[in-house]
Structure formats: C-alpha cells, structure tokens
Design a protein around this motif. Sequence first.
Motif, mmCIF file in Angstrom:
data_model
loop_
_atom_site.group_PDB
_atom_site.id
_atom_site.type_symbol
_atom_site.label_atom_id
_atom_site.label_comp_id
_atom_site.label_asym_id
_atom_site.label_seq_id
_atom_site.Cartn_x
_atom_site.Cartn_y
_atom_site.Cartn_z
ATOM 1 N N UNK A 104 15.870 3.234 11.835
ATOM 2 C CA UNK A 104 14.457 3.574 11.674
ATOM 3 C C UNK A 104 14.245 5.075 11.491
ATOM 4 N N UNK A 105 15.323 5.844 11.468
ATOM 5 C CA UNK A 105 15.166 7.287 11.335
ATOM 6 C C UNK A 105 14.519 7.670 10.012
ATOM 7 N N UNK A 106 14.834 6.944 8.944
ATOM 8 C CA UNK A 106 14.212 7.265 7.653
ATOM 9 C C UNK A 106 12.703 7.062 7.718
ATOM 10 N N UNK A 107 12.268 6.044 8.457
ATOM 11 C CA UNK A 107 10.825 5.804 8.597
ATOM 12 C C UNK A 107 10.186 6.923 9.416
ATOM 13 N N UNK A 108 10.865 7.336 10.476
ATOM 14 C CA UNK A 108 10.370 8.448 11.275
ATOM 15 C C UNK A 108 10.266 9.709 10.427
ATOM 16 N N UNK A 109 11.277 9.943 9.582
ATOM 17 C CA UNK A 109 11.253 11.110 8.696
ATOM 18 C C UNK A 109 10.112 11.013 7.693
ATOM 19 N N UNK A 110 9.864 9.799 7.187
ATOM 20 C CA UNK A 110 8.767 9.619 6.238
ATOM 21 C C UNK A 110 7.420 9.907 6.893
ATOM 22 N N UNK A 111 7.232 9.412 8.121
ATOM 23 C CA UNK A 111 5.991 9.703 8.837
ATOM 24 C C UNK A 111 5.826 11.208 9.027
ATOM 25 N N UNK A 112 6.912 11.857 9.392
ATOM 26 C CA UNK A 112 6.859 13.302 9.638
ATOM 27 C C UNK A 112 6.483 14.050 8.353
ATOM 28 N N UNK A 113 7.056 13.597 7.230
ATOM 29 C CA UNK A 113 6.823 14.291 5.967
ATOM 30 C C UNK A 113 5.440 14.012 5.393
ATOM 31 N N UNK A 114 4.957 12.778 5.538
ATOM 32 C CA UNK A 114 3.707 12.399 4.882
ATOM 33 C C UNK A 114 2.483 12.488 5.790
ATOM 34 N N UNK A 115 2.709 12.384 7.101
ATOM 35 C CA UNK A 115 1.589 12.360 8.035
ATOM 36 C C UNK A 115 1.557 13.561 8.975
ATOM 37 N N UNK A 116 2.673 14.259 9.059
ATOM 38 C CA UNK A 116 2.818 15.284 10.088
ATOM 39 C C UNK A 116 1.717 16.321 10.103
ATOM 40 N N UNK A 117 1.423 16.881 8.942
ATOM 41 C CA UNK A 117 0.423 17.945 8.885
ATOM 42 C C UNK A 117 -0.946 17.443 9.328
ATOM 43 N N UNK A 118 -1.331 16.278 8.844
ATOM 44 C CA UNK A 118 -2.640 15.710 9.196
ATOM 45 C C UNK A 118 -2.693 15.359 10.677
#
Length: 403
Positions: A104-118
């Motif tokens: 699930x690390x890729x999903x965690x990375x995706x959340x961080x990249x796409x949602x992190x700033x918001x």
Amino acid sequence: MPSSQTLSRSQARRIALAAQGFADKPHTTPTMRTFQRTLERTGVLQVDSVNVLQRAHYMPLYSRMGAYDTGLLHRASSGRRDRRMVEYWAHVQAFMPVELWPHMQWRMDDYRATKGSKWWGSVPDGMKEKVLALVAEQGALTAREAARSLDDAGPQSKDHWGWNWSDSRKTLDILYMFGELAIAGRNDQFEVAYDLPERVIPKVYLDVPTPTREEAQLELVRRAVRSHGVGTARDIADYYRMPVADTTRALDTLIDTGEVERVQVQGVRRQSYLHTAARLPRLITARTLLSPFDPVVWERERAEAYFDFFYRIEIYTPAAKRIHGYYVLPFLLGEHIVGRVDLKADRKNGVLQVKGAYAEHGAPVETAIELAAELERLAGWLGLGAVHVEPKGDLTPLLAPLV
C-alpha cells in the motif's frame, strides 16, 4: 475447469462463491485456522460504523464460518507480534492482511503527492510535529485523547460534515492516510487508536524492500482475481480500488504467467478474467445472510449480472423513500440470492427484529423455512433470545409463524 472459453451464469456464480469460501468444508467450531482461511478468501473486510445489526467487518466472517467467536477477529487485529490484519484504505476503510502494508506504500505516496498540500493546508503549522511527538511519547491514542492532551477543542461550526474535526483529529487522519501512523485498534466506542507503524506492523513487513508501484499493483490484482474467481477488469479493479487501466495491465501480465485466462460470461458484455486455479464446484450448499458490504454484492453491477440481484443500500435514503428498509441483507441460498431482509438488533430487549422480508423473483418454496432457520442462527450468534417479524414484505406472512 471447463475447456470452453464461455461460462454460463451458473458456472460464474459457483466459481465466484467458491472463491469467496462458500464451498469450503465447515469447521464445527471455527478456529483461528478457519479465520485465516476465510480472510485469505475475502482478502479484505470492509469497516463501517453502522451498528444497527452488527458491524460490517464481522459479518462476512459469519456468512462463511457460521456462528464464530468474535474474539478471533480481535486477536487477529491486535498486538504486533501475532497480528494478522490491519486497517487501511484497501477497498475503502477495511481490514486487510497485514502483509499487504508494503503493497500500500504506492497508495500512500499517491495521497501524499496529490492531496498533501491541500490536506496540510487545513491544519496549523506545527500540528503534524506536535501530534507525532505526542503519539511517540504516549503510545496509541484516539482523536479524543489527542485533542485533550493538546488542548485542541476543535471548531465551533458544524456546517461541514466530516471535516468539522479538531486540527489534531485531521492531522491523525492525514498521517494515517500517508502511512506515517497506523491503526493499532479500536475501543468499545469504535474510536480509532493511532500509533507509530513500528508499534503496530510486525517487523518482518516493515523490513522488506518496498515494492514498486507496478509490483504492488500486480500483487493486489493477483489477490483480487483470486478472491473473485472470475470477473471483469472493472470488478477486479474495484476490489482494491485501483485504476482500471493499471488493473488491465496487471491482468495482461498474469495472463502471460498463466495465472489468469480470458473468458466470456453469458450475459456480461465486457471481457471477463478467470483465475486458472479457481474451483468450479458442482453444487453450492450455502445458507446465509450477507452484509450490504460483502464482497459478493459490493460491486452492484456484478451482483446484478451474476445473481440477477438489483441492490442499493438505503441507509442514506429518507425513510419515506426507502423501498426495502434501512439495513437490508441479501439472503443467499445455494448459489442464488433468493430474498432480502431488513434487520435490527434490539439488544436491550434481546430481540432480532425483522423490519421487512422480501422474496426475489423465482425464489423456491422453501425460502421462508430456510430463512427462518438462518434468522434463528443469526440471533443466537448475536446473543438475542427471540426473533420478531413485523408485517412488511411479501415473505413475512410465511416467515412469521416459523420463528
């Protein structure tokens, strides 16, 4: 398996139900071994807060194992050394086998990249560091405990559902989605307790090399097609909520390795995929109620195609507009879904309330008798001493005298 590349709907149903564990030889008393086998079949157990009958993650185990000791689930999802499963956003919020944490690390990375700033923009600077330091020092904490420790009362306005949370509550959830915290467990009020991953996930799964996105998705698709037995790319993608394009690429790889083959299912327009080790039993002898969040029915289009069962959960529908009821469970008999029943556990009075019961088109004459037996089994598992049938639905006149 049949040599033909076309499966009848009956064959597809039996393959799907066998893949989900409905053809497994039952154990008289379910053990941790039974539990592990069932978890391997389902792959995930969706978590939902509705407790009108029984929480969602307990029900698929009951449907497959029968009346089991729920302590098995608590043992499997607690501690670190012997932990067998952990919560994450695997299907939606769900228990998954703990060995999937690295996948699930890729999903965690995706959340961080796409949602992190918001997401981080919704909490004050420094809150992340405060929360991480608090959890590191005190151990597993609920959001309420963290807010109290940080004197974080939360917003006074309640005009935005879900994010009317305290800043510490938002931070805990963000850190969980990013994999910087993990869910250690839940208390009696169903509140999540967050902790550092190294205190939740067994060391062996933290120490393995992190799979690439492609490697992780391949393993998730492998597990999804094994749990479904047969399904379209959309069905299989939905299992771990993956993009269909990524799922199709992984399926092509599994076809090349001989783990999956392309088939057609009668009545299904899209290309279907069959796990080559899937069983096709001659007969399915199941008799059970399915949670609204059971993998057999959670992909509604697939449930309609395989079982001719049109199903929409009505929890969020205003009461006056509900067709079948608030918490409606499909009734599986053999390989068919033959009815649906709206249930409520009246724990105070020790009664399983049948708010409504409905037969599906073509339901066999023994449906009411079999449903009555299943309701009594379910009531016994829930610790309820009686079943009360209210006069709503075409099945209730037959059902009421039997319980």
